[in-house]
Scaffold this motif. Structure first.
Motif, short mmCIF file in Angstrom:
data_model
loop_
_atom_site.label_atom_id
_atom_site.label_comp_id
_atom_site.label_asym_id
_atom_site.label_seq_id
_atom_site.Cartn_x
_atom_site.Cartn_y
_atom_site.Cartn_z
N GLU A 1 8.56 1.71 4.13
CA GLU A 1 9.59 2.60 3.57
C GLU A 1 9.00 3.85 3.72
OE1 GLU A 1 10.38 1.07 -0.40
OE2 GLU A 1 11.66 -0.61 0.51
N THR A 2 9.58 4.87 4.27
CA THR A 2 9.08 6.12 4.34
C THR A 2 9.96 7.35 4.63
OG1 THR A 2 7.18 7.47 5.33
CG2 THR A 2 8.18 5.90 6.74
N ILE B 1 0.82 -1.03 -0.09
CA ILE B 1 -0.14 0.00 -0.13
C ILE B 1 0.82 1.17 0.07
CG2 ILE B 1 -1.76 1.28 1.43
CD1 ILE B 1 -2.65 -1.63 2.37
N GLU B 2 0.89 2.16 -1.06
CA GLU B 2 1.51 3.17 -1.28
C GLU B 2 0.77 4.29 -1.27
OE1 GLU B 2 5.17 4.58 -4.45
OE2 GLU B 2 4.06 2.52 -4.72
N GLY C 1 10.67 7.31 9.84
CA GLY C 1 10.46 5.71 10.21
C GLY C 1 11.44 5.52 11.49
N THR C 2 12.49 6.36 11.63
CA THR C 2 13.34 5.89 12.75
C THR C 2 12.96 6.54 14.10
OG1 THR C 2 14.78 7.97 12.32
CG2 THR C 2 15.17 5.93 11.15
N THR D 1 4.91 7.22 1.45
CA THR D 1 5.06 5.97 2.63
C THR D 1 4.79 4.72 1.68
OG1 THR D 1 4.48 7.04 4.55
CG2 THR D 1 4.23 4.73 4.39
N THR D 2 5.46 3.43 1.60
CA THR D 2 5.10 2.43 1.15
C THR D 2 5.16 1.30 2.44
OG1 THR D 2 5.89 2.77 -1.07
CG2 THR D 2 5.61 0.69 -0.47
N LEU D 3 3.80 0.67 2.64
CA LEU D 3 3.72 -0.23 3.66
C LEU D 3 3.79 -1.81 2.80
CD1 LEU D 3 1.52 -0.50 6.63
CD2 LEU D 3 1.30 -2.17 4.95
N TYR D 4 4.48 -2.65 3.19
CA TYR D 4 4.55 -4.05 2.91
C TYR D 4 4.10 -5.07 3.87
CZ TYR D 4 7.45 -2.13 -0.73
OH TYR D 4 8.01 -1.39 -1.86
N ALA D 5 2.91 -6.03 3.47
CA ALA D 5 2.59 -7.00 4.33
C ALA D 5 2.77 -8.37 3.73
CB ALA D 5 1.05 -6.78 4.85
N ASP D 6 3.79 -9.00 4.22
CA ASP D 6 4.02 -10.37 3.94
C ASP D 6 3.58 -11.29 4.64
OD1 ASP D 6 5.85 -9.67 1.25
OD2 ASP D 6 6.86 -8.31 2.98
N VAL D 7 2.67 -12.36 3.73
CA VAL D 7 2.35 -13.68 4.79
C VAL D 7 2.77 -14.89 3.99
CG1 VAL D 7 0.47 -12.38 5.64
CG2 VAL D 7 0.32 -13.67 3.33
#
Length: 220
Positions: free
Chosen positions: A203-204, A166-167, A175-176, A210-216
């Motif tokens: 990543e932001t 989701i970007e 992000g830190t 912002t790019t959010l990655y959800a890996d399953v």
């Protein structure tokens, strides 16, 4: 005597059970809102729409009351959907996530790029619900805090893992740094993904989107 590993496994089982109980409650409340209260409001609205009074003033008041009932019905529908969308069980994950993204982009008046074919295949119920909640939280955060001009929601399969991305090109954030009030949901998303063997990465940067990655995992 239990070990640290045993304690960790027990905590994970308890956390998963808590999520199951919460989702069961949301499903019950959603059905009660949609089926019971929603039906009552629909009946009242129908009566108000067809009744006519003897004076223009009364007709105007009845029309205003019907409009308010219609607005309340829409809010009840939205509340039921946010608790537990019926379409997640009926239509599947892809349609539900597409609806979330379409509604957000429609409200913001911005384009939304979607490639969610990978969500069309059946997934274990726990993973599907987890990905739905991740998308729901991420898109809600975008609407509240990012002020983007576009949003992208994609899903792809690689090496027996499914990645939901989701970007947005909005304001981004550091992000830190420690999560601020607008990003407290990130910890919950990470914990929820971990319970199904997944991982969250972001990543932001300030002003960089912002790019959010959800890996399953797709295998046990």
């Amino acid at each position: 005597m239990t070990t640290g590993k045993d304690d960790k496994a027990l905590r994970r089982r308890l956390a998963r059970r808590l999520i199951v109980v919460q989702e069961e409650q949301r499903l019950r409340w959603s059905r009660e809102l949609h089926d019971d209260l929603g039906q009552i409001l629909a009946s009242i609205a129908l009566e108000l729409h067809i009744v006519r009074a003897d004076s223009h003033e009364m007709d105007t008041r009845l029309a205003r009351a019907a409009m308010l009932i219609d607005q309340l019905s829409a809010r009840v529908h939205d509340a039921a959907w946010s608790l537990r969308p019926a379409d997640l069980d009926r239509l599947g994950l892809r349609a539900s996530v597409e609806d979330l993204a379409s509604v957000l982009c429609g409200q913001l008046g911005i384009p939304c790029e979607m490639d969610l074919e990978a969500l069309s295949s059946p997934l274990p119920a726990e993973i599907a619900l987890t990905l739905y909640r991740i998308a729901q939280e991420a898109l809600t955060n975008i609407g509240k805090h990012a002020a983007p001009s576009r949003v992208s929601v994609t899903a792809h399969v690689q090496d027996d893992r499914l990645r939901l991305a989701i970007e947005d090109d909005g304001s981004g954030f550091d992000g830190t740094a420690e999560p601020g009030p607008g990003h407290l949901g990130l910890a919950g998303m990470k914990e929820r993904l971990a319970l199904v063997g997944g991982k969250l990465s972001i990543e932001t940067a300030g002003g960089k989107g912002t790019t959010l990655y959800a890996d399953v995992p797709l295998t046990g």
